[in-house]
Design a protein around this motif. Structure first.
Motif, short mmCIF file in Angstrom:
data_model
loop_
_atom_site.label_atom_id
_atom_site.label_comp_id
_atom_site.label_asym_id
_atom_site.label_seq_id
_atom_site.Cartn_x
_atom_site.Cartn_y
_atom_site.Cartn_z
N GLU A 171 0.84 -1.19 0.00
CA GLU A 171 0.00 0.00 0.00
C GLU A 171 0.88 1.24 0.00
O GLU A 171 1.88 1.31 0.72
CB GLU A 171 -0.90 -0.01 1.24
CG GLU A 171 -1.77 1.22 1.40
CD GLU A 171 -2.86 1.30 0.33
OE1 GLU A 171 -3.42 2.40 0.18
OE2 GLU A 171 -3.12 0.29 -0.33
N ALA A 172 0.49 2.23 -0.83
CA ALA A 172 1.25 3.48 -0.89
C ALA A 172 1.20 4.17 0.46
O ALA A 172 0.13 4.28 1.07
CB ALA A 172 0.69 4.38 -1.98
N PRO A 173 2.31 4.64 0.97
CA PRO A 173 2.32 5.32 2.27
C PRO A 173 1.59 6.67 2.20
O PRO A 173 1.64 7.36 1.18
CB PRO A 173 3.81 5.52 2.56
CG PRO A 173 4.47 5.52 1.21
CD PRO A 173 3.66 4.57 0.37
N SER A 174 0.92 7.02 3.27
CA SER A 174 0.20 8.29 3.35
C SER A 174 1.10 9.36 3.94
O SER A 174 1.89 9.10 4.86
CB SER A 174 -1.06 8.15 4.21
OG SER A 174 -1.96 7.23 3.62
N ALA A 175 0.99 10.56 3.42
CA ALA A 175 1.84 11.66 3.87
C ALA A 175 1.23 12.45 5.02
O ALA A 175 1.95 13.02 5.84
CB ALA A 175 2.14 12.60 2.70
N LEU A 176 -0.10 12.48 5.08
CA LEU A 176 -0.76 13.27 6.12
C LEU A 176 -0.66 12.59 7.49
O LEU A 176 -0.65 11.37 7.60
CB LEU A 176 -2.23 13.47 5.78
CG LEU A 176 -2.57 14.50 4.70
CD1 LEU A 176 -4.06 14.49 4.42
CD2 LEU A 176 -2.11 15.90 5.11
N VAL A 177 -0.61 13.42 8.52
CA VAL A 177 -0.65 12.96 9.91
C VAL A 177 -1.81 13.68 10.58
O VAL A 177 -1.88 14.91 10.57
CB VAL A 177 0.67 13.25 10.65
CG1 VAL A 177 0.57 12.77 12.10
CG2 VAL A 177 1.84 12.58 9.94
N ALA A 178 -2.74 12.92 11.14
CA ALA A 178 -4.00 13.49 11.61
C ALA A 178 -3.83 14.46 12.78
O ALA A 178 -4.55 15.46 12.87
CB ALA A 178 -4.96 12.37 11.99
N ASP A 179 -2.88 14.20 13.65
CA ASP A 179 -2.80 14.99 14.89
C ASP A 179 -1.62 15.95 14.94
O ASP A 179 -1.30 16.49 15.99
CB ASP A 179 -2.76 14.06 16.11
CG ASP A 179 -1.60 13.07 16.04
OD1 ASP A 179 -0.90 13.05 15.02
OD2 ASP A 179 -1.40 12.32 17.01
N GLN A 180 -0.95 16.16 13.81
CA GLN A 180 0.14 17.13 13.82
C GLN A 180 0.35 17.72 12.42
O GLN A 180 0.04 17.09 11.41
CB GLN A 180 1.44 16.50 14.31
CG GLN A 180 2.05 15.48 13.36
CD GLN A 180 3.32 14.86 13.91
OE1 GLN A 180 3.32 14.32 15.01
NE2 GLN A 180 4.40 14.95 13.16
N PHE A 181 0.85 18.94 12.39
CA PHE A 181 1.11 19.61 11.12
C PHE A 181 2.43 19.10 10.53
O PHE A 181 3.41 18.91 11.23
CB PHE A 181 1.18 21.12 11.31
CG PHE A 181 -0.16 21.77 11.49
CD1 PHE A 181 -0.93 22.14 10.39
CD2 PHE A 181 -0.68 22.00 12.75
CE1 PHE A 181 -2.17 22.73 10.54
CE2 PHE A 181 -1.93 22.60 12.92
CZ PHE A 181 -2.68 22.96 11.80
N VAL A 182 2.39 18.88 9.22
CA VAL A 182 3.56 18.42 8.48
C VAL A 182 3.86 19.44 7.38
O VAL A 182 2.94 19.97 6.75
CB VAL A 182 3.31 17.03 7.85
CG1 VAL A 182 4.53 16.57 7.06
CG2 VAL A 182 2.95 16.01 8.92
N LYS A 183 5.14 19.70 7.14
CA LYS A 183 5.51 20.69 6.13
C LYS A 183 5.65 20.04 4.75
O LYS A 183 6.31 19.01 4.61
CB LYS A 183 6.83 21.36 6.52
CG LYS A 183 6.73 22.25 7.76
CD LYS A 183 8.06 22.94 8.04
CE LYS A 183 7.94 23.87 9.24
NZ LYS A 183 9.22 24.58 9.52
N PHE A 184 5.04 20.68 3.75
CA PHE A 184 5.15 20.23 2.37
C PHE A 184 5.63 21.40 1.51
O PHE A 184 5.02 22.48 1.53
CB PHE A 184 3.80 19.73 1.85
CG PHE A 184 3.26 18.55 2.60
CD1 PHE A 184 3.76 17.28 2.38
CD2 PHE A 184 2.25 18.71 3.54
CE1 PHE A 184 3.26 16.19 3.06
CE2 PHE A 184 1.75 17.63 4.24
CZ PHE A 184 2.26 16.35 4.00
N PRO A 185 6.71 21.21 0.75
CA PRO A 185 7.26 22.31 -0.05
C PRO A 185 6.43 22.57 -1.31
O PRO A 185 5.92 21.63 -1.93
CB PRO A 185 8.66 21.83 -0.42
CG PRO A 185 8.55 20.33 -0.39
CD PRO A 185 7.56 20.00 0.69
#
Length: 376
Positions: A119-133
């Motif tokens: 399964e392709a890994p998910s980039a989002l994290v439900a309980d914390q902000f993640v930086k995307f360029p």
């Protein structure tokens, strides 16, 4: 000597096992078959699957094939010749009992199971902000762009089920962070390595102006998914969508889920409101989907138009909604998304804590209930 105890029908006796031999004497019946040879008998290696088909088969070469060839005898030579012929006969027998039409077939070996596709890994994290360029910004109109953000790798998906959104964070006035929900126009089904946000930049929109100020390589903080409407195929017979401006984005997410699934027979109608023809976002895409799919219809409304227009000119009305949406019923659902003033007229706004709120506006006057309307 080799003996088969398997009972087979005479019709299965064939000449597919070919023999090359010197003159010899033979005797055979359909119920049993007896071979006697005084000269060498050599069997081809291409024995077919129906070789030696008899209820009783006995090989008894007096003196053995080797003895006949050399002019001598001996038990060892007899056993050797019998072993060769017996092995070949057994091969034919084994091939026969594994025939597909055998009443009691030997279980076939199952092919090795293929390893499951990871399964392709998910980039989002439900309980914390993640930086995307930011990768790039694609201009659609004077105030609207598609902003493409890169995921950690080309194999990553965003991780956003239908229908849900993500939340962005950025610096606001007086040093306080501001947050704003957006619905990407890309889907996990067919997009890897990036996600796209369709954003209209407002003069007083702090988040939209912040995102518009980003340069390629600058990062945006995002978290999610935030579930909105857990959509399931065929959950309703009719879904009517009423959208204003960038309110098209959650509609497009649900629309793609329906139209990309051949098993989903839901009928969809869309009323899409904009200021002018130039402001109609993704019009070519929507028109293409309507042309391709018989279960999707789209109707446009613009405040004003400088030329011919295939739609309504002016503002949305109760009459237009009645004409282009399904009748109120438990098997119909109306989805609404747009700016605050748009909500007030069509369905009534959501509460300050983003709950659905009381149903008002044109939809209430047309007889819809709160259970039959969902506000994004």
């Amino acid at each position: 000597m080799w003996t088969s105890t398997r009972t087979l029908s005479a019709r299965r006796l064939t000449s597919s096992a070919r023999f090359r031999r010197s003159p010899s004497s033979w005797s055979m019946s359909t119920s049993s078959m007896f071979f006697t040879t005084t000269t060498p008998m050599v069997m081809h290696s291409d024995v077919s699957t129906r070789s030696f088909s008899a209820s009783r088969t006995t090989f008894a070469p007096p003196g053995g094939a080797a003895a006949a060839a050399t002019g001598g005898g001996g038990m060892g030579k007899v056993v050797g010749a019998a072993a060769v012929i017996g092995a070949a006969a057994y091969y034919g027998y084994e091939k026969f009992v594994n025939r597909a039409d055998d009443p009691v077939p030997t279980p076939a070996k199952k092919p090795a199971a293929k390893p499951a596709v990871e399964e392709a890994p998910s980039a989002l994290v439900a309980d914390q902000f993640v930086k995307f360029p930011l990768e790039k910004a694609i201009e659609l109109s004077h105030d609207t762009k598609i902003y493409r953000f890169k995921l950690p790798s080309e194999d990553h998906k965003l991780g956003l089920p239908v229908a849900s959104c993500l939340v962005t964070k950025g610096p606001g006035p007086e040093g306080k962070d501001i947050v704003r929900p957006y619905t990407p126009i890309t889907s996990d089904k067919d997009t890897r390595g990036h996600f796209d946000l369709l954003i209209k930049v407002y003069d007083k929109g702090n988040m939209s102006r912040y995102i518009d100020s980003l340069k390629p390589g600058d990062s945006l903080e995002v978290k999610g998914p935030i579930s909105k409407l857990p959509y399931q195929a065929n959950m309703k017979k009719n879904i009517s969508m009423i959208a204003g401006g960038t309110g098209i984005t959650p509609m497009y997410q649900v629309l793609r889920a329906i139209l990309d699934n051949p098993e989903d027979k839901t009928k969809v109608s869309l009323i899409f409101c904009n200021k002018s023809q130039e402001d109609i976002l993704m019009k070519d895409v929507l028109d293409g989907l309507a042309k391709k799919h018989s279960n999707f219809k789209v109707h446009y409304i613009v405040d004003k138009s400088d030329g011919p227009f295939d739609g309504d000119i002016g503002y949305i009305t109760e009459k237009i909604i009645k004409k282009h949406t399904a009748e109120p019923s438990d098997d119909s659902l109306v989805l609404v998304c747009g700016p605050p003033g748009f909500y007030n007229v069509v369905s009534g706004g959501k509460t300050p804590d983003y709950k659905q709120g009381e149903l008002k506006g044109f939809l209430k006057e047309l007889g819809f209930t709160e259970e039959q309307v969902f506000k994004f």
